[in-house]
Design an enzyme around this catalytic site. Structure first.
Site, short mmCIF file in Angstrom:
data_model
loop_
_atom_site.label_atom_id
_atom_site.label_comp_id
_atom_site.label_asym_id
_atom_site.label_seq_id
_atom_site.Cartn_x
_atom_site.Cartn_y
_atom_site.Cartn_z
N ASN A 87 0.86 -1.18 0.00
CA ASN A 87 0.00 0.00 0.00
C ASN A 87 0.90 1.23 0.00
O ASN A 87 1.85 1.30 0.76
CB ASN A 87 -0.90 0.01 1.24
CG ASN A 87 -1.85 -1.18 1.27
OD1 ASN A 87 -2.35 -1.60 0.23
ND2 ASN A 87 -2.09 -1.72 2.45
N GLY A 93 -4.01 3.45 0.84
CA GLY A 93 -4.41 2.87 2.12
C GLY A 93 -3.25 2.61 3.07
O GLY A 93 -3.37 1.81 4.00
N HIS A 100 6.57 -1.29 3.63
CA HIS A 100 6.38 -2.69 4.05
C HIS A 100 5.64 -3.46 2.98
O HIS A 100 4.78 -2.93 2.28
CB HIS A 100 5.66 -2.77 5.40
CG HIS A 100 4.37 -2.01 5.46
ND1 HIS A 100 4.34 -0.65 5.66
CD2 HIS A 100 3.08 -2.40 5.35
CE1 HIS A 100 3.08 -0.24 5.67
NE2 HIS A 100 2.29 -1.28 5.48
N HIS A 102 3.22 -6.60 2.52
CA HIS A 102 2.33 -7.58 3.15
C HIS A 102 2.46 -8.90 2.39
O HIS A 102 2.35 -8.91 1.15
CB HIS A 102 0.87 -7.14 3.04
CG HIS A 102 0.51 -5.90 3.78
ND1 HIS A 102 -0.09 -5.92 5.02
CD2 HIS A 102 0.65 -4.58 3.46
CE1 HIS A 102 -0.31 -4.68 5.43
NE2 HIS A 102 0.11 -3.85 4.50
#
Ligand code: AMP
Ligand code: ZN
Length: 114
Positions: A87, A93, A100, A102
């Site tokens: 994101n 978002g 990072h 996910h």
């Protein structure tokens, strides 16, 4: 960076459930998992978001992807597959302003946005 949550995790000032660590990359379990396996993979170096990745970071970003593959293999979800999401910024978002990745796995993941 002083007030960055993930920099504090890198420094050990905030605890995390580590999955992988080397000099440049840290992976830990997401505190609010969106799938049976939900791991965050981050550069230890503070990079605010994907939008702030520089030319000098190209090798590091490539290493994050090979690290994700190693984590998938070591944790037994390489064959069944996984999804990697980044994101970026407000419309993307992003809530924690430290780059990072996910990594979601452990089930047939739901709706595809793209
Ligand atoms: P994003 O919305 O892409 O910025 O994702 C931030 C992620 O960080 C969310 O999935 C949160 O559940 C996760 N998160 C927030 N605080 C922590 C923490 N202390 N340890 C592990 N994961 C966290
Ligand atoms: Zn940071």
């Amino acid at each position: 960076m002083e007030d960055c949550l993930f920099c504090k995790i890198v420094k050990g000032e905030i605890p995390s459930k580590k999955v992988y660590e080397d000099e440049e990359v840290l992976a830990f379990k997401d505190i609010n998992p969106a799938a049976p396996i939900h791991i965050l993979v981050i550069p230890k170096k503070h990079i605010t978001s994907l939008a702030y990745v520089k030319k000098e970071d190209e090798i590091l970003i490539g290493k994050i992807y090979t690290t994700i593959n190693k984590i998938a293999e070591d944790n037994g979800f390489k064959e069944n597959g996984y999804r990697v999401i980044v994101n970026c910024g407000k419309d993307g978002g992003q809530e924690v302003m430290h780059l990072h990745f996910h990594v979601l796995a452990g089930t047939q993941l739901g709706e595809k946005i793209v």
